[in-house]
Design a protein around this motif. Structure first.
Motif, PDB file in Angstrom:
ATOM      1  N   MET A 323      45.255  76.427  31.084  1.00 24.79           N
ATOM      2  CA  MET A 323      44.199  76.884  32.580  1.00 24.79           C
ATOM      3  C   MET A 323      43.958  78.372  32.012  1.00 24.79           C
ATOM      4  SD  MET A 323      45.906  77.246  36.379  1.00 24.79           S
ATOM      5  CE  MET A 323      46.566  76.055  35.991  1.00 24.79           C
ATOM      6  N   PHE A 324      45.296  78.976  31.255  1.00 26.42           N
ATOM      7  CA  PHE A 324      44.914  79.872  30.767  1.00 26.42           C
ATOM      8  C   PHE A 324      43.366  80.120  29.594  1.00 26.42           C
ATOM      9  CE2 PHE A 324      50.056  81.189  31.330  1.00 26.42           C
ATOM     10  CZ  PHE A 324      49.478  81.974  32.671  1.00 26.42           C
ATOM     11  N   GLY A 325      44.030  79.078  28.634  1.00 24.70           N
ATOM     12  CA  GLY A 325      41.637  79.256  27.677  1.00 24.70           C
ATOM     13  C   GLY A 325      41.369  78.840  28.609  1.00 24.70           C
ATOM     14  N   GLY A 326      40.804  77.938  29.734  1.00 21.61           N
ATOM     15  CA  GLY A 326      39.694  78.288  30.274  1.00 21.61           C
ATOM     16  C   GLY A 326      39.358  79.336  30.881  1.00 21.61           C
ATOM     17  N   ILE A 327      40.295  80.355  31.233  1.00 21.04           N
ATOM     18  CA  ILE A 327      39.550  81.650  31.891  1.00 21.04           C
ATOM     19  C   ILE A 327      39.340  82.671  30.349  1.00 21.04           C
ATOM     20  CG2 ILE A 327      40.587  81.027  33.741  1.00 21.04           C
ATOM     21  CD1 ILE A 327      42.607  83.567  33.204  1.00 21.04           C
ATOM     22  N   THR A 328      39.519  82.010  29.457  1.00 16.24           N
ATOM     23  CA  THR A 328      39.590  82.930  28.628  1.00 16.24           C
ATOM     24  C   THR A 328      37.945  83.579  28.725  1.00 16.24           C
ATOM     25  OG1 THR A 328      41.527  82.715  26.790  1.00 16.24           O
ATOM     26  CG2 THR A 328      39.967  83.586  26.027  1.00 16.24           C
ATOM     27  N   ASP A 329      37.040  82.515  28.638  1.00 12.75           N
ATOM     28  CA  ASP A 329      35.511  82.730  28.086  1.00 12.75           C
ATOM     29  C   ASP A 329      34.889  83.565  29.258  1.00 12.75           C
ATOM     30  OD1 ASP A 329      35.499  81.431  26.174  1.00 12.75           O
ATOM     31  OD2 ASP A 329      34.093  79.644  26.613  1.00 12.75           O
ATOM     32  N   GLN A 342      40.010  97.061  30.912  1.00  9.66           N
ATOM     33  CA  GLN A 342      39.913  96.977  29.742  1.00  9.66           C
ATOM     34  C   GLN A 342      41.028  97.072  29.269  1.00  9.66           C
ATOM     35  OE1 GLN A 342      36.007  97.788  28.240  1.00  9.66           O
ATOM     36  NE2 GLN A 342      34.581  97.436  29.828  1.00  9.66           N
ATOM     37  N   GLN A 343      41.021  98.795  29.796  1.00 10.24           N
ATOM     38  CA  GLN A 343      42.483  99.100  29.012  1.00 10.24           C
ATOM     39  C   GLN A 343      44.162  98.054  29.012  1.00 10.24           C
ATOM     40  OE1 GLN A 343      42.846 102.870  31.153  1.00 10.24           O
ATOM     41  NE2 GLN A 343      40.008 103.927  29.632  1.00 10.24           N
ATOM     42  N   ILE A 344      44.215  97.703  30.723  1.00  9.25           N
ATOM     43  CA  ILE A 344      45.490  97.315  31.151  1.00  9.25           C
ATOM     44  C   ILE A 344      45.563  96.267  29.939  1.00  9.25           C
ATOM     45  CG2 ILE A 344      46.348  95.843  32.603  1.00  9.25           C
ATOM     46  CD1 ILE A 344      45.326  97.698  35.262  1.00  9.25           C
ATOM     47  N   ILE A 345      44.419  95.307  30.215  1.00 10.62           N
ATOM     48  CA  ILE A 345      44.398  94.335  28.879  1.00 10.62           C
ATOM     49  C   ILE A 345      44.655  94.723  27.666  1.00 10.62           C
ATOM     50  CG2 ILE A 345      43.287  92.214  28.426  1.00 10.62           C
ATOM     51  CD1 ILE A 345      41.624  91.787  30.505  1.00 10.62           C
ATOM     52  N   GLN A 346      44.436  95.676  26.780  1.00  4.88           N
ATOM     53  CA  GLN A 346      44.310  96.131  25.774  1.00  4.88           C
ATOM     54  C   GLN A 346      45.846  96.632  25.546  1.00  4.88           C
ATOM     55  OE1 GLN A 346      41.495  98.743  25.408  1.00  4.88           O
ATOM     56  NE2 GLN A 346      40.193  97.671  24.050  1.00  4.88           N
ATOM     57  N   ARG A 347      46.230  97.036  26.437  1.00  2.00           N
ATOM     58  CA  ARG A 347      47.844  97.528  26.397  1.00  2.00           C
ATOM     59  C   ARG A 347      48.712  96.492  26.521  1.00  2.00           C
ATOM     60  NH1 ARG A 347      46.742 101.880  29.680  1.00  2.00           N
ATOM     61  NH2 ARG A 347      47.386 100.810  32.357  1.00  2.00           N
ATOM     62  N   MET A 348      48.305  95.343  27.139  1.00  2.00           N
ATOM     63  CA  MET A 348      49.375  94.185  26.801  1.00  2.00           C
ATOM     64  C   MET A 348      48.908  93.406  25.616  1.00  2.00           C
ATOM     65  SD  MET A 348      48.674  92.017  30.937  1.00  2.00           S
ATOM     66  CE  MET A 348      49.939  91.220  30.251  1.00  2.00           C
ATOM     67  N   GLY A 349      47.378  93.534  25.139  1.00  2.00           N
ATOM     68  CA  GLY A 349      47.145  92.117  24.483  1.00  2.00           C
ATOM     69  C   GLY A 349      46.594  93.061  23.125  1.00  2.00           C
ATOM     70  N   GLY A 350      46.293  94.145  22.422  1.00  3.25           N
ATOM     71  CA  GLY A 350      46.169  95.187  21.537  1.00  3.25           C
ATOM     72  C   GLY A 350      45.110  95.802  21.810  1.00  3.25           C
ATOM     73  N   GLN A 351      44.457  96.569  20.895  1.00  4.49           N
ATOM     74  CA  GLN A 351      43.440  97.380  21.267  1.00  4.49           C
ATOM     75  C   GLN A 351      42.273  96.867  19.690  1.00  4.49           C
ATOM     76  OE1 GLN A 351      42.756 100.341  22.161  1.00  4.49           O
ATOM     77  NE2 GLN A 351      45.208 100.360  23.008  1.00  4.49           N
ATOM     78  N   GLN A 352      42.596  95.121  19.928  1.00  4.38           N
ATOM     79  CA  GLN A 352      40.816  94.268  19.379  1.00  4.38           C
ATOM     80  C   GLN A 352      40.116  93.759  20.135  1.00  4.38           C
ATOM     81  OE1 GLN A 352      44.171  93.687  19.064  1.00  4.38           O
ATOM     82  NE2 GLN A 352      44.350  91.496  19.808  1.00  4.38           N
ATOM     83  N   MET A 362      48.261  86.564  26.827  1.00  2.66           N
ATOM     84  CA  MET A 362      48.563  85.192  27.711  1.00  2.66           C
ATOM     85  C   MET A 362      49.892  84.510  26.941  1.00  2.66           C
ATOM     86  SD  MET A 362      46.567  84.899  30.007  1.00  2.66           S
ATOM     87  CE  MET A 362      47.184  86.674  30.559  1.00  2.66           C
ATOM     88  N   VAL A 363      49.510  84.918  26.054  1.00  2.00           N
ATOM     89  CA  VAL A 363      50.575  84.580  24.661  1.00  2.00           C
ATOM     90  C   VAL A 363      51.930  85.051  25.167  1.00  2.00           C
ATOM     91  CG1 VAL A 363      51.596  84.575  22.526  1.00  2.00           C
ATOM     92  CG2 VAL A 363      48.690  83.618  22.571  1.00  2.00           C
ATOM     93  N   GLY A 364      51.716  86.242  25.043  1.00  2.30           N
ATOM     94  CA  GLY A 364      53.405  87.348  25.637  1.00  2.30           C
ATOM     95  C   GLY A 364      54.030  87.042  26.164  1.00  2.30           C
ATOM     96  N   MET A 365      52.597  86.478  28.251  1.00  3.44           N
ATOM     97  CA  MET A 365      53.275  86.400  28.928  1.00  3.44           C
ATOM     98  C   MET A 365      53.754  85.029  28.664  1.00  3.44           C
ATOM     99  SD  MET A 365      52.650  88.240  31.054  1.00  3.44           S
ATOM    100  CE  MET A 365      53.389  87.755  32.394  1.00  3.44           C
TER     101      MET A 365
END
Length: 539
Positions: A323-329, A342-352, A362-365
């Protein structure tokens, strides 16, 4: 507490005798849950409020909210995860973002409360002692359901007050609170039924959790196929009923009557079953048979006891990953040019890049949720000990460390399995970079193991405080879920072991925190096992 303290005057009517002692049992239940229930309610209510504040900050204009809705409505995977949006107001977006998850968590809270005060009491023998006084046959079930009702009512009030205090419409806030609490109370009754038909608390919790999971899957399947909540599959799910209350969007109050009717039917069934079985018995008794083959070993017995939960968690992680993979695109389109999101997602997943950052988040969750599995699996040792099922095993040629090792091997080893399945699901849903995604999933393991090792330490050295491991795992989950949206300081985020891990995929691999966390987990497990070897067993 002695049996005589629970004595109450016996009424002449049979119906009153069936409920004798309910008030005393209710006070006892509330006293025992005086810490955990307020924590559940406050954390859930705070989650709703934090989402409201985030939405009002990130999407502060009608145009931004309209763009969000258009992006979401075109993505079936997003609808499956969160449901359809019925209003472009801040309250409507809060209901869209939180209702399904909030209702599911309220259901989990309710099942824990009801099973704890019914089947678990019978399993440990405490209910037999209490029943020696003038306690009616249905009094324990009534007290458990009343405790769940109080908890869900408090949740309704907290959610409503929090949203109204944030400036949202009182009518919509009340509808959202009632929908969430209604689902929680419905599954409290489901847990009451499960407690009557199963032989122990573990099976009762597992059966109810499976029903909750099935309800979420039905809602997700229905919402993926329809953007207005009208799918038959959505209406087959109580969580789908909650979203069709349509809080903040011309509320459908009559849907709450459907929830109320379902609660009533299940309550009647639970009371009927409670009146037709003996204390400690069940309608699905254990299957007899000799301990042959691998079941004759400590490790084989541990696997037999925990294999159902392993299969359930593994299947859930595979589906969640897909499900998470399906919404990534669609993540980039969903965020658009909103810099704060964007800043929230980057704080969760990094600056890439945004896509990699979303995958890392999503992996972290998944990793933080997997920590709950490890804690539950480790604390199975505590349940076996307090349920006096460990004594017959340890009375034979099985030492404490060998007995514990069987459960710990499953707890820590199967964490690898479920995270790998979660990573595989992300790959299947997203369709690219299997090695990178799988590596990102597995790099979460040291932090997961640390939280599980803390549970081992508490169980081995301070067994009566072992349940505090749930609070630590819950704190880590809350920091990872709410912390990035509130932009909490890094020093506070570092209280969670997940705050030290590299942000993969896309970021740079850092081996130092991985090695340090793994070594810390080993040390905690060793200390806990040393304590278990020396202390007296609980009676």
């Amino acid at each position: 507490m002695t049996a005589t303290t629970l004595a109450v005057p016996m009424a002449r009517t049979g119906g009153t005798r069936q409920l004798a002692g309910t008030g005393t049992l209710l006070r006892l239940a509330l006293r025992r849950d005086r810490i955990i229930l307020p924590v559940w309610v406050l954390v859930l209510a705070a989650s709703f409020l934090s989402v409201t504040q985030s939405v009002s900050t990130l999407y502060d204009t009608d145009a931004k909210r309209a763009d969000l809705i258009r992006s979401m409505s075109a993505n079936g995977s997003l609808r499956a995860l969160y449901g359809p949006v019925f209003s472009d107001s801040v309250g409507g977006l809060t209901a869209w973002r939180m209702l399904a998850f909030g209702a599911a968590l309220a259901a989990v809270m309710s099942l824990v409360v009801v099973v704890r005060h019914t089947r678990e009491e019978e399993e440990t023998g405490r209910q037999e002692m209490l029943s020696a006084a003038m306690v009616g046959r249905r009094a324990p079930l009534t007290a458990a359901l009343l405790t769940a009702l109080i908890a869900n009512a408090a949740l309704v009030l907290a959610v409503t007050a929090g949203l109204v205090g944030n400036g949202e419409a009182a009518t919509g806030a009340l509808a959202l609170g009632l929908a969430t609490g209604g689902v929680g109370m419905l599954f409290a009754c489901t847990a009451a039924i499960a407690a009557q038909i199963t032989e122990n608390a573990r099976l009762a919790k597992g059966l109810t959790a499976a029903v909750i999971g099935a309800a979420f899957v039905l809602k997700a399947a229905g919402d993926a196929s329809s953007d207005d909540g009208s799918s038959v599959l959505t209406w087959l799910s109580p969580i789908g009923w909650a979203e069709n209350v349509r809080a903040f969007a011309d509320e459908r109050w009559w849907v709450l009557l459907v929830l109320l009717a379902a609660i009533g039917v299940q309550a009647v069934l639970a009371y009927t079953l409670a009146g037709r079985r003996d204390l400690g018995m069940s309608f699905l008794p254990a299957r007899p048979g000799p301990a042959a083959g691998t079941l004759g070993t400590a490790g084989g017995l541990a696997w037999r006891l925990q294999r159902g939960s392993v299969f359930g968690w593994g299947s859930g992680f595979l589906l969640a990953g897909i499900m998470f993979g399906g919404i990534t695109d669609g993540a980039a389109d969903l965020v658009g040019d909103n810099q704060q999101t964007q800043q929230i997602i980057q704080r969760m997943g990094g600056q890439q890049g945004l896509t990699d950052a979303f995958l890392a988040a999503m992996v972290g969750m998944l990793g933080m949720v997997a920590a709950l599995y490890v804690v539950a699996s480790v604390l199975r040792l505590y349940a076996e000990e307090t349920g006096q099922r460990a004594e017959p095993v340890l009375a034979g040629a099985v030492g404490r460390l060998r007995w514990a090792a069987g459960h710990l091997a499953i707890a820590f080893g199967c964490a690898v399995l479920i995270m790998a399945l979660g990573g595989l699901g992300l790959f299947l849903g997203y369709g690219a970079h299997l090695p990178a995604i799988l590596g990102a999933a597995l790099v979460q393991l040291p932090a997961i193991w640390v939280l599980g090792a803390l549970a081992v330490l508490l169980y081995g050295v301070f067994p009566k405080a072992a349940v505090a491991a749930w609070a630590v795992a819950g704190l880590a989950l809350a920091l990872g879920w709410i912390g990035p949206a509130l932009d909490l300081p890094q020093s506070l985020m570092n209280l969670s072991p997940f705050g030290h891990l590299p942000k993969l995929p896309g970021g740079e691999m850092a081996w130092t925190p991985v090695v340090v966390l793994t070594a810390l987990a080993v040390a905690l497990v060793g200390t806990g096992l040393a304590g278990l070897r020396r202390r007296d067993m609980l009676n």
